[in-house]
Design an enzyme around this catalytic site. Structure first.
Site, PDB file in Angstrom:
ATOM      1  NE  ARG A  42      53.285  62.937  -5.012  1.00 52.94           N
ATOM      2  CZ  ARG A  42      54.247  62.047  -4.899  1.00 52.94           C
ATOM      3  NH1 ARG A  42      55.429  62.392  -4.416  1.00 52.94           N
ATOM      4  NH2 ARG A  42      54.051  60.802  -5.261  1.00 52.94           N
ATOM      5  CG  HIS A  80      51.592  69.003  -4.027  1.00 55.65           C
ATOM      6  ND1 HIS A  80      52.312  68.451  -2.983  1.00 55.65           N
ATOM      7  CD2 HIS A  80      50.590  68.121  -4.289  1.00 55.65           C
ATOM      8  CE1 HIS A  80      51.772  67.294  -2.633  1.00 55.65           C
ATOM      9  NE2 HIS A  80      50.730  67.067  -3.420  1.00 55.65           N
ATOM     10  CG  ASN A 116      54.940  70.457  -1.319  1.00 59.11           C
ATOM     11  OD1 ASN A 116      54.156  69.757  -1.967  1.00 59.11           O
ATOM     12  ND2 ASN A 116      54.762  71.753  -1.157  1.00 59.11           N
ATOM     13  CG  HIS A 158      46.704  59.300  -6.718  1.00 63.03           C
ATOM     14  ND1 HIS A 158      45.700  59.366  -5.771  1.00 63.03           N
ATOM     15  CD2 HIS A 158      47.458  60.414  -6.533  1.00 63.03           C
ATOM     16  CE1 HIS A 158      45.844  60.474  -5.060  1.00 63.03           C
ATOM     17  NE2 HIS A 158      46.898  61.121  -5.507  1.00 63.03           N
ATOM     18  CG  ASP A 180      48.135  51.955 -11.010  1.00 66.50           C
ATOM     19  OD1 ASP A 180      49.298  51.589 -11.263  1.00 66.50           O
ATOM     20  OD2 ASP A 180      47.483  52.666 -11.794  1.00 66.50           O
TER      21      ASP A 180
END
Length: 322
Positions: A62, A66, A94, A191, A245
């Site tokens: 991430r 970002h 963040n 993700h 998930d």
């Protein structure tokens, strides 16, 4: 997954053709002479941190996304806030990134062996590749040679894609970074590892619209399970939320299978199934994990080349400009 030189240069050319030209010529062998142990040091640091904290892979991946989405891949996300300026790392999107200490640790080790040589931006890019590979995902050669930025503003995090975005908004956001519709669906697959706090999806669980209390695109049983994890009375704790998930510690194609079952956690995830421009890609990746891995590696190289600069500095301390 190793790329041939021809494929690497083809991808770089493709990115140059659709975004403003990058000032830097990145090279997979950039540190071969100046710091040949760089990737080994970063990998060992990431591996040790992951053993200590299983959330590190998702947070570092991430962090890469970002960072690249704000000012290009320049490690501006690592800079600390000052008395006069709030930095990116303290912007609302963040707050959940954390794990900055992993990059800081790798950078300190690199400075001892190869002072003022390896940029923080390259450390982030290499670490992002490593956490994917360590989690069972693909390997790719990271192109290197980025320089570190000197500007970091929290208010610019508003430009990050939100978990409430529809497909048109997602396409527009990714296109601004030189990425295609397929790149967008592919990188959303990141993700497959990670965790989300309730605040990113709770609007789907109650008072969704005038006609529906729960988002109708969400599997009913799944929605009820999320409601239990995010009760209205207590959903702001750091552990209040859900994995993204069912195999959240493994980098695989389960994310796309979850979407097909109406179990995408974010509205932006589930929206991919409801739009003809993206549905076929979700279905393809749900069927073919190898295809997903191949495309993910390609898209990560493209994103990693966005907006990088040859002019700039190699920070000595990841948290401060030189």
């Amino acid at each position: 997954m190793a790329f041939s030189k021809r494929l690497v240069f083809a991808m770089i050319f493709a990115v140059f053709a659709i975004v403003k030209p990058s000032e830097a010529a990145l090279d997979a062998h950039y540190y071969d002479r100046s710091c040949p142990v760089a990737e080994k040091i970063i990998l060992e640091t990431v591996k040790n941190a992951t053993l200590y904290d299983p959330k590190v892979p998702a947070r570092l991946l991430r962090m890469f996304f970002h960072d690249c989405f704000i000012r290009g891949c320049d490690a501006s996300i690592l800079l600390d806030s000052t008395m006069s300026t709030q930095a990116e790392k303290d912007g609302p999107p963040n707050i959940s990134v954390r794990s900055f200490y992993v990059i800081e640790d790798a950078k300190r080790k690199l400075e001892k062996v190869c002072p003022r040589t390896v940029s923080c931006a390259d450390v982030i890019a290499i670490a992002a590749r490593d956490v994917v590979t360590l989690s069972g995902g693909p390997y790719w050669n990271v192109l290197k040679g980025r320089k570190d930025g000197t500007i970091s503003r929290a208010n610019e995090t508003i430009n990050l894609p939100a978990p409430t975005f529809n497909v048109s908004q997602l396409i527009q956001s990714f296109a601004a970074r030189g990425l295609s519709v397929k790149d967008m669906v592919t990188l959303s697959g990141g993700h497959t590892i990670g965790f989300s706090h309730c605040s990113s999806f709770e609007a789907r669980l109650q008072n969704f619209s005038k006609f529906h209390d729960v988002d109708p695109s969400m599997n009913y049983a799944f929605a009820q399970s999320l409601k239990k994890k995010c009760p209205r009375s207590n959903n702001r704790g750091k552990n209040a939320g859900t994995v993204l998930d069912s195999t959240s510690s493994v980098f695989d194609n389960d994310y796309y299978k979850q979407i097909l079952s109406g179990k995408g956690v974010f509205g932006s995830d589930q929206a991919l199934l409801g739009d003809y421009r993206t549905k076929w890609i979700v279905e393809m990746f749900a069927r073919d994990q190898k295809a997903f891995f191949r495309e993910f590696a390609t898209s990560m190289v493209k994103l990693g080349n966005f907006g990088v600069k040859e002019t700039g500095q190699v920070r000595v301390n990841s948290r401060f400009v030189n």
